[in-house]
Enzyme design. Structure first.
Site, mmCIF file in Angstrom:
data_model
loop_
_atom_site.group_PDB
_atom_site.id
_atom_site.type_symbol
_atom_site.label_atom_id
_atom_site.label_comp_id
_atom_site.label_asym_id
_atom_site.label_seq_id
_atom_site.Cartn_x
_atom_site.Cartn_y
_atom_site.Cartn_z
ATOM 1 N N ALA A 194 0.845 -1.198 0.000
ATOM 2 C CA ALA A 194 0.000 0.000 0.000
ATOM 3 C C ALA A 194 0.879 1.245 0.000
ATOM 4 O O ALA A 194 1.112 1.859 -1.045
ATOM 5 C CB ALA A 194 -0.937 -0.017 1.212
ATOM 6 N N ARG A 195 1.392 1.609 1.181
ATOM 7 C CA ARG A 195 2.328 2.722 1.343
ATOM 8 C C ARG A 195 3.218 2.415 2.536
ATOM 9 O O ARG A 195 2.773 1.788 3.508
ATOM 10 C CB ARG A 195 1.582 4.052 1.571
ATOM 11 N N ASP A 210 6.966 -3.467 -0.440
ATOM 12 C CA ASP A 210 7.376 -2.818 -1.686
ATOM 13 C C ASP A 210 8.040 -1.474 -1.430
ATOM 14 O O ASP A 210 8.180 -0.679 -2.361
ATOM 15 C CB ASP A 210 6.144 -2.629 -2.578
ATOM 16 N N HIS A 217 9.611 -1.236 -5.078
ATOM 17 C CA HIS A 217 8.382 -0.546 -5.496
ATOM 18 C C HIS A 217 7.917 -1.024 -6.869
ATOM 19 O O HIS A 217 7.776 -0.248 -7.819
ATOM 20 C CB HIS A 217 8.583 0.978 -5.491
ATOM 21 N N GLU A 243 16.528 1.237 4.890
ATOM 22 C CA GLU A 243 17.878 0.776 5.197
ATOM 23 C C GLU A 243 17.860 -0.369 6.203
ATOM 24 O O GLU A 243 18.570 -1.369 6.061
ATOM 25 C CB GLU A 243 18.715 1.943 5.727
#
Length: 394
Positions: free
Chosen positions: A236-237, A261, A278, A265
């Site tokens: 999603a985010r 996605d 992503h 680090e």
């Protein structure tokens, strides 16, 4: 017919751009006074957007790279393309479930490192592979439970696909639309709280936008409710998941894996994390679908004033009345605005043939088709109304 100049700020699929009539639209990357901006990932937060711009369209679902509220205050709708990349994301979520369940990512690394480090081949390789494979023993999906938070275009596809693979699927979305409810498999059980979903799910995948109410939705408390050995997927985010809480749960053994996605680090190097670069909408089909949808919405607005899939203004679509002139008016959502607008039209001797007005939050949008000659000073009279943000003659 006047020409509309559209500035592209990223590479846009030609499948979408070719839908624009070049007799009506100019398209380019270097346009001094564009009427619209068409983009994917370009960050507009620090960019000065000229007054010539009527609309901004993103070939994608998220709009975190666009100053949505600032543009709303200027009467500039921001369009996105919800659902255009839904199948691509759905496939990646299913792939992520399989990667986690069967430990495929780390097993492949093991095999590659084994060959590269020891120069093994033939029977030697076979023996080493057999000796090491036990550490990657996984589990099968049928009989497990997947929790889907957010039943929009992507969430519904994920839920239905998971159910067809033999998983029990729980869904949570208090704002599910009628359209999505019809699309959702009847075998998907809708629960009444996020906490219930986490407590009953072996795997959880959120499909919500990143807003104040969803930031950190997957947190330490909710993770603790999951059965031991759970899997978190995030396509999603990044901010929807509290990654520090996830990493702690991975270290303790409470979680089996985290597939996402949005690499960071700390997460990218964790042995129980599968971090992808992503890839959610990174298919040719998804890019084409997003471009087509963005272009169609943008051209419909520029030519006819219709608004579909705007993130900062309501949906307003009205068929044009033959023999009339159309006006599009953005205004603050206040009482008496409609009366003041129609009053100005009446004073100008214009008969209203069709009229529609919708509001969304602080703002509203009006489309009106008028009969009679529209004089040049009408726009200024409308703009003089306190609360009117922008007006267009189409």
């Amino acid at each position: 017919m006047s020409t509309f100049a559209i500035q592209t700020l990223n590479a846009i699929s030609p499948v979408g751009l070719q839908r624009l009539d070049r007799d009506v639209f100019d398209i380019g990357t270097d346009i001094a006074e564009p009427r619209a901006l068409l983009l994917r990932s370009a960050d507009l937060h620090s960019v000065e957007i000229p007054d010539s711009v009527y609309a901004v369209a993103r070939a994608g679902a998220g709009t975190n790279n666009i100053p949505v509220d600032r543009l709303a205050a200027r009467g500039i709708p921001v369009f996105n393309t919800p659902g255009a990349n839904a199948n691509a994301v759905k496939e990646l979520v299913i792939a992520g479930m399989l990667l986690a369940a069967r430990n495929l990512y780390h097993a492949a690394d093991y095999t590659r490192d084994l060959v590269a480090g020891r120069a093994l081949s033939g029977k030697d390789l076979d023996k080493q592979v057999e000796a090491g494979k036990k550490q990657f023993a996984g589990f099968e999906l049928p009989g497990r439970t997947l929790g889907v938070v957010g039943l929009g275009a992507i969430g519904v596809l994920v839920a239905n696909a998971a159910q067809s693979l033999g998983l029990k699927v729980l869904g949570y979305d208090p704002a599910i639309t009628v359209e999505r409810a019809w699309q959702l498999s009847p075998q998907v059980e809708q629960v009444t709280s996020v906490e219930e979903l986490f407590s009953r799910s072996d795997m959880v995948t959120p499909h919500v936008p990143l807003v104040e109410g969803t930031r950190g939705l997957v947190d330490a408390h909710r993770i603790s409710l999951m059965p031991e050995g759970g899997v978190i997927l995030n396509f999603a985010r990044g901010g929807v998941v509290d990654e520090a809480a996830v990493l702690e749960a991975l270290d303790s053994g409470h979680l089996h894996a985290y597939v996402n996605d949005f690499p960071t680090e700390a997460g990218a190097i964790h042995p129980k994390v599968i971090a992808l670069p992503h890839l959610g909408a990174s298919t040719g089909e998804a890019e084409d679908n997003c471009a087509v949808m963005a272009v169609d919405q943008l051209s419909d607005f520029l030519l006819h004033g219709n608004i579909r899939n705007s993130v900062n203004f309501p949906e307003v679509v009205m068929a044009r009345t033959p023999g009339t002139t159309r006006l599009g008016i953005f205004n603050q959502n206040r009482p008496t605005m409609i009366g003041q607008i129609t009053g100005v039209l009446g004073e100008a001797g214009l008969n209203v043939a069709e009229f529609t007005n919708r509001s969304r939050g602080e703002y509203a949008y009006t489309l009106v088709d008028v009969e009679g000659e529209v004089m040049d000073d009408l726009k200024q009279s409308i703009l003089a109304i306190d609360g009117v943000v922008r007006a267009r003659k189409l």
